[in-house]
Every structure is written in C-alpha cells, then in structure tokens.
Design an enzyme around this catalytic site. Structure first.
Site, PDB file in Angstrom:
ATOM      1  N   CYS A   1     -11.315  -6.911  -4.176  1.00  0.00           N
ATOM      2  CA  CYS A   1     -10.270  -5.924  -3.866  1.00  0.00           C
ATOM      3  C   CYS A   1      -9.967  -5.152  -5.135  1.00  0.00           C
ATOM      4  O   CYS A   1      -9.958  -5.733  -6.217  1.00  0.00           O
ATOM      5  CB  CYS A   1      -9.015  -6.639  -3.360  1.00  0.00           C
ATOM      6  SG  CYS A   1      -7.774  -5.516  -2.682  1.00  0.00           S
TER       7      CYS A   1
ATOM      8  N   GLU B   1     -15.861 -13.917   2.981  1.00  0.00           N
ATOM      9  CA  GLU B   1     -15.385 -14.992   3.851  1.00  0.00           C
ATOM     10  C   GLU B   1     -14.771 -14.433   5.129  1.00  0.00           C
ATOM     11  O   GLU B   1     -14.173 -13.357   5.134  1.00  0.00           O
ATOM     12  CB  GLU B   1     -14.372 -15.858   3.101  1.00  0.00           C
ATOM     13  CG  GLU B   1     -15.038 -16.587   1.938  1.00  0.00           C
ATOM     14  CD  GLU B   1     -14.166 -17.656   1.309  1.00  0.00           C
ATOM     15  OE1 GLU B   1     -14.652 -18.788   1.168  1.00  0.00           O
ATOM     16  OE2 GLU B   1     -13.016 -17.372   0.955  1.00  0.00           O
TER      17      GLU B   1
ATOM     18  N   CYS C   1      -2.491  -7.631  -6.219  1.00  0.00           N
ATOM     19  CA  CYS C   1      -1.225  -8.236  -5.828  1.00  0.00           C
ATOM     20  C   CYS C   1      -1.133  -9.598  -6.514  1.00  0.00           C
ATOM     21  O   CYS C   1      -2.082 -10.390  -6.460  1.00  0.00           O
ATOM     22  CB  CYS C   1      -1.134  -8.365  -4.315  1.00  0.00           C
ATOM     23  SG  CYS C   1      -1.346  -6.767  -3.508  1.00  0.00           S
TER      24      CYS C   1
ATOM     25  N   CYS D   1     -10.263 -13.454  11.476  1.00  0.00           N
ATOM     26  CA  CYS D   1      -9.759 -12.714  10.324  1.00  0.00           C
ATOM     27  C   CYS D   1     -10.973 -12.223   9.530  1.00  0.00           C
ATOM     28  O   CYS D   1     -11.728 -13.024   8.985  1.00  0.00           O
ATOM     29  CB  CYS D   1      -8.894 -13.664   9.495  1.00  0.00           C
ATOM     30  SG  CYS D   1      -8.252 -12.925   8.003  1.00  0.00           S
TER      31      CYS D   1
ATOM     32  N   CYS E   1      -1.939 -13.050  -4.714  1.00  0.00           N
ATOM     33  CA  CYS E   1      -3.112 -13.110  -3.825  1.00  0.00           C
ATOM     34  C   CYS E   1      -4.363 -13.502  -4.600  1.00  0.00           C
ATOM     35  O   CYS E   1      -4.668 -12.912  -5.639  1.00  0.00           O
ATOM     36  CB  CYS E   1      -3.317 -11.748  -3.164  1.00  0.00           C
ATOM     37  SG  CYS E   1      -4.846 -11.636  -2.211  1.00  0.00           S
TER      38      CYS E   1
ATOM     39  N   CYS F   1      -4.048 -17.457   4.548  1.00  0.00           N
ATOM     40  CA  CYS F   1      -3.803 -16.109   4.016  1.00  0.00           C
ATOM     41  C   CYS F   1      -3.841 -16.103   2.506  1.00  0.00           C
ATOM     42  O   CYS F   1      -3.160 -16.891   1.864  1.00  0.00           O
ATOM     43  CB  CYS F   1      -2.407 -15.611   4.379  1.00  0.00           C
ATOM     44  SG  CYS F   1      -2.122 -15.460   6.095  1.00  0.00           S
TER      45      CYS F   1
HETATM   46  N1  SAH Z   1      -5.361  -6.121   1.748  1.00  0.00           N
HETATM   47  C1  SAH Z   1      -4.662  -6.182   2.966  1.00  0.00           C
HETATM   48  C2  SAH Z   1      -5.185  -7.222   3.936  1.00  0.00           C
HETATM   49  C3  SAH Z   1      -5.579  -8.589   3.398  1.00  0.00           C
HETATM   50  S1  SAH Z   1      -4.340  -9.722   2.900  1.00  0.00           S
HETATM   51  C4  SAH Z   1      -3.200  -6.406   2.723  1.00  0.00           C
HETATM   52  O1  SAH Z   1      -2.841  -6.713   1.603  1.00  0.00           O
HETATM   53  O2  SAH Z   1      -2.440  -6.227   3.666  1.00  0.00           O
HETATM   54  C5  SAH Z   1      -3.599 -10.396   4.388  1.00  0.00           C
HETATM   55  C6  SAH Z   1      -2.148 -10.854   4.166  1.00  0.00           C
HETATM   56  O3  SAH Z   1      -2.069 -12.074   3.414  1.00  0.00           O
HETATM   57  C7  SAH Z   1      -1.346  -9.837   3.384  1.00  0.00           C
HETATM   58  O4  SAH Z   1      -0.070  -9.672   3.926  1.00  0.00           O
HETATM   59  C8  SAH Z   1      -1.259 -10.491   2.027  1.00  0.00           C
HETATM   60  O5  SAH Z   1      -0.210  -9.957   1.275  1.00  0.00           O
HETATM   61  C9  SAH Z   1      -1.077 -11.940   2.397  1.00  0.00           C
HETATM   62  N2  SAH Z   1      -1.323 -12.866   1.288  1.00  0.00           N
HETATM   63  C10 SAH Z   1      -2.076 -12.651   0.183  1.00  0.00           C
HETATM   64  N3  SAH Z   1      -2.079 -13.763  -0.597  1.00  0.00           N
HETATM   65  C11 SAH Z   1      -1.319 -14.679   0.020  1.00  0.00           C
HETATM   66  C12 SAH Z   1      -0.980 -16.035  -0.276  1.00  0.00           C
HETATM   67  N4  SAH Z   1      -1.438 -16.638  -1.359  1.00  0.00           N
HETATM   68  N5  SAH Z   1      -0.202 -16.695   0.597  1.00  0.00           N
HETATM   69  C13 SAH Z   1       0.237 -16.106   1.735  1.00  0.00           C
HETATM   70  N6  SAH Z   1      -0.077 -14.833   2.081  1.00  0.00           N
HETATM   71  C14 SAH Z   1      -0.855 -14.118   1.228  1.00  0.00           C
HETATM   72 FE1  SF4 Z   2      -5.958  -6.852  -2.053  1.00  0.00          FE
HETATM   73 FE2  SF4 Z   2      -4.855  -9.282  -1.779  1.00  0.00          FE
HETATM   74 FE3  SF4 Z   2      -3.315  -7.180  -2.349  1.00  0.00          FE
HETATM   75 FE4  SF4 Z   2      -4.413  -7.393   0.101  1.00  0.00          FE
HETATM   76  S1  SF4 Z   2      -2.917  -8.784  -0.814  1.00  0.00           S
HETATM   77  S2  SF4 Z   2      -4.349  -5.548  -1.214  1.00  0.00           S
HETATM   78  S3  SF4 Z   2      -6.412  -8.360  -0.430  1.00  0.00           S
HETATM   79  S4  SF4 Z   2      -4.951  -8.030  -3.673  1.00  0.00           S
END
Ligand code: SAH
Ligand code: SF4
Length: 402
Positions: A149, A129, A153, A142, A156, A380
């Site tokens: 991944c 996406e 996290c 973006c 996420c 995000c």
């Molecule tokens: N993997 C990289 C980049 C992608 S995520 C990283 O983790 O930095 C982009 C941003 O969105 C990151 O700061 C991530 O922690 C945040 N993010 C992930 N899930 C989210 C959610 N459900 N709500 C708000 N931000 C989120």
């Molecule tokens: Fe991967 Fe989501 Fe963690 Fe970014 S925030 S490293 S996309 S699992």
C-alpha cells in the site's frame, strides 16, 4: 490451526527477489483468459484470429464457462468447436493465481497466500493475501487490490509494506476464482442460492481507490449475471478516504462504500490515517453526503478501529454520532488486531461496549465486528506479504546482465 502447505506447484519458480546475475531470456507466460472482462476477452480472441462476427458470442461462451461454471480447461467447453478449443489451448491458459499456502483458522476462516504471475521481465511474481470468512447464512471474501500500500496508516500491518504494484482486474477476480475452486463453490446456474461466497469486500491489502480502473473492471466481471453473478449490493469497497475518486466509484461500479474513519478529529486522524492531511474529515464527509446511490436502504459503512486510550472515549463516541448526522450511515467498530512490532493495543472490552452503547442509543445497530481468523493473522489489518520492490540497485544489476 491447520496449515496446508500446497507445495509450490512450480518447483522451478524463480525467487521473488531473484536478482540473478546471468542473462536469461525471459518469455512471458501464456496469457490467462480467467478473470477478464468481456471486452478484454473479445480483444484477446480477436488477436488469436477468431473472426470478428463471432467475437461477441465466443466471449459470452467463455465468460459463462470460466466465470459461471468454473471451467479450468478449454476441453470442458462442450459448446465450443474442437478447432477453436485447440486454438485457445495453444494461445491461452485458464490459470488462476498460484496458491502458495492455505491456512484454516479454528473459526473456519481461510487465508490464501497467492503468487501472481510475473508482470514483466524484472518482476518475479508478487504475492497477495485473500481471506474467506464464513458466517451464519453468508460468506465474505476479503480481496486485495494492491501488493502492499502506498499509504502508511499507523495501526495497519499492510501499511508497513512498501507498495509493490497494482493488481490487474483479472488478478482481483482471480482471488474469487481460487476461493470458489478451493471451497467447491461452483454451481450450475447463476443463482446465488447455496453459494458459499456471497459477498465481496475490498478490505484486503491496498487502497482500492488508487487502483480504481482495475477495481471497476473486476467488479464488472464479478457482478456479471451470466458469469460470477454476485450482485453489486453485495460488493463493498473500503477506502481510507481518497476523496477525489469516490464519486467515480459510485457512478462506475454501483458498489457499497465503506470509509475507514477511525478518528473524529483531524489532529488524531492525521496521525492514524495520514491521507487525512490531504483530505480532511469535513471534505470526506461532504463526499459521503453526495456519494451516488447512498440512501437509507444503501448506507455507507464507517469503520472505526478501537485503539486503547487513543480514540475510544465516550466523548469521541458522541462526536462520531454528531459527525454522521445527515449521512445514511452504518458503523462498524473493529477491535484492533495486533501485529508484530505495533505499539497500539486493542481497547478493553468494557470500553468497546460503552462506546458501542452510545452509538447504539443514537440509532446505529450491532456495530462491533468480531475478529475472525486472528490465529492465522487473517483479521483486518494483519495482512502483509513478503514481496518487496526490487531496489534500484538490483534493477540496474539485472538490466546490466542483459
Ligand atoms: N485500504 C483500504 C482497505 C483495506 S483495510 C482502507 O484502508 O479502507 C480494511 C480495514 O481494516 C480498514 O478499515 C482498515 O483501517 C482496517 N484495519 C487496518 N489495520 C487494522 C488492524 N490492525 N486492526 C483492525 N483493523 C485494521
Ligand atoms: Fe493502506 Fe492499511 Fe491504510 Fe488501508 S488501512 S490505506 S491498507 S495502510
């Protein structure tokens, strides 16, 4: 919300998980020149028989046509001889990733689900996406760097999808080409004036620092002044904290850095961003202090997702300010975007305001990121594709069928 379902262009496209029983000869699709670095362009042209002494000039021409003018057909390349155009058309395409769906949010945010061409015999094509976020005076794209991944996290959505594969540099650049195509965002010159996509953030699916070679090459193509022409300062790479790769990112790309911090104590960050167990906060902050090119004019962005009752207390806001002392930093508070199946909730608005106020008083301005495109799950952390990795059993079945 309007959903424009661009019927799959290739009606016979194999299903993503098409573990087909019968043996079928697999012919790789003709390679696309779109999104390639100049070095890769030269290599491809050389293999196609373009004479050595012409390689540099021809790759510069193609770079200009494809990445600056948006050419999608060799026929449009008027300063390239007819014979060469015919040769190119025979060997290559200028195909971009295929658009599976395009969704447009009530707030103008657009999300594309893109199908990537198969990377090998057993790959039926993966999906990623890409999101375009229009704002006053700028537009941010973006992009994704991986399908899924490897990290998990806990807040996420992408983290719940298993890692399928890294994207190639061309597939990363391809996301910008698609956006420019769909937005009608090609202009005559390399000038950034009047462009809709003005900034790129590597904040889609995946951890960019686990695919740094491709990310570096993609940035080279995107920042090429005679091609896509987006300045390196307008390109931000977000990492969950892959400390050993951060120096290389700065040195080799000159990109802006964003850190997904989300917690100020190791015990909590270990849960939210598990890579913290490998590279704890102190180590991460040290890598930020020495990030090449960081200065007060080029600050590092610290992303902090607001999770109700988890990381949103005033004490944590004060600790955040303390932690960032000595680092040229900006703070981005991200209201948590929910997704099906998550137990987390977004902090209340008053809590976010109180947190933001403490951070603001310490000298960090305007830190709350407005959620965009929530109605189309484009915000995000909401990105996720259905692509799954073939299970070992399925791969063995496919191999046996050959
Ligand atoms: N993997 C990289 C980049 C992608 S995520 C990283 O983790 O930095 C982009 C941003 O969105 C990151 O700061 C991530 O922690 C945040 N993010 C992930 N899930 C989210 C959610 N459900 N709500 C708000 N931000 C989120
Ligand atoms: Fe991967 Fe989501 Fe963690 Fe970014 S925030 S490293 S996309 S699992």
């Amino acid at each position: 919300m309007t959903t424009l379902d661009l019927a799959r262009r290739n009606a016979n496209a194999a299903p993503i998980l098409g573990a087909r029983a019968e043996a079928e000869p697999w012919t790789p699709p003709a390679p696309s020149l779109a999104g390639l670095t100049r070095a890769r362009l030269m290599e491809s042209l050389g293999e196609a028989g373009v004479p050595e002494r012409q390689l540099k000039m021809r790759s510069a021409q193609i770079n200009h046509w494809v990445h600056n003018r948006g050419a999608a057909e060799f026929g449009h390349m008027t300063n390239v001889s007819k014979d060469l155009r015919a040769l190119l058309a025979e060997r290559f395409t200028l195909a971009r990733p295929e658009i599976v769906t395009e969704q447009i949010s009530v707030d103008g945010t657009r999300k594309w689900l893109l199908r990537l061409p198969p990377a090998g015999r057993h790959d039926r094509g993966a999906e990623v996406e890409t999101v375009y976020i229009p704002e006053e005076g700028r537009g941010t794209l973006c992009v994704s760097s991986q399908v899924g991944c490897t990290l998990t996290c806990s807040f996420c959505h992408t983290g719940t999808q298993t890692m399928v594969r890294n994207l190639t540099a061309a597939e990363i650049v391809g996301q910008l080409l698609v956006a420019r195509d769909r937005l009608g965002d090609w202009s005559e010159g390399a000038s950034e004036d009047g462009r809709l996509v003005t900034n790129i953030v590597f904040m889609g699916m995946g951890e960019p620092l686990y695919n740094l070679d491709a990310v570096r090459d993609a940035i080279e193509v995107i920042a090429d002044g005679e091609g896509l022409g987006l300045g390196r300062r307008r390109i931000t790479v977000s990492t969950s904290g892959v400390v050993p790769q951060m120096k290389r990112l700065g040195e080799e790309t000159g990109a802006q850095l964003a850190i997904s911090l989300h917690a100020v104590r190791d015990d909590l960050r270990d849960v939210l961003v598990p890579i913290n167990k490998k590279h704890p906060i102190a180590e991460l902050m040290e890598a930020c202090r020495t990030y090449p090119g960081a200065s007060n004019a080029r600050r590092i962005t610290f992303e902090y997702v607001m999770l109700k009752g988890i990381n949103d207390s005033p004490a944590e806001a004060r600790e955040l300010v303390r932690l960032l002392k000595g680092v040229p930093a900006k703070i981005n508070l991200i209201p948590f975007n929910p997704w099906p199946g998550t137990d987390y909730e977004c902090s209340d608005w008053e809590t976010i305001e109180r947190f933001s106020e403490i951070v603001f008083r310490a000298g960090y301005a305007s830190p709350v990121r407005t959620p965009r495109g929530r109605d189309i799950a484009a915000a995000c952390g909401q990105l996720k594709s259905e692509t799954k990795r073939l299970r070992a059993k399925e791969r063995i079945a496919l191999e046996a069928a050959e």
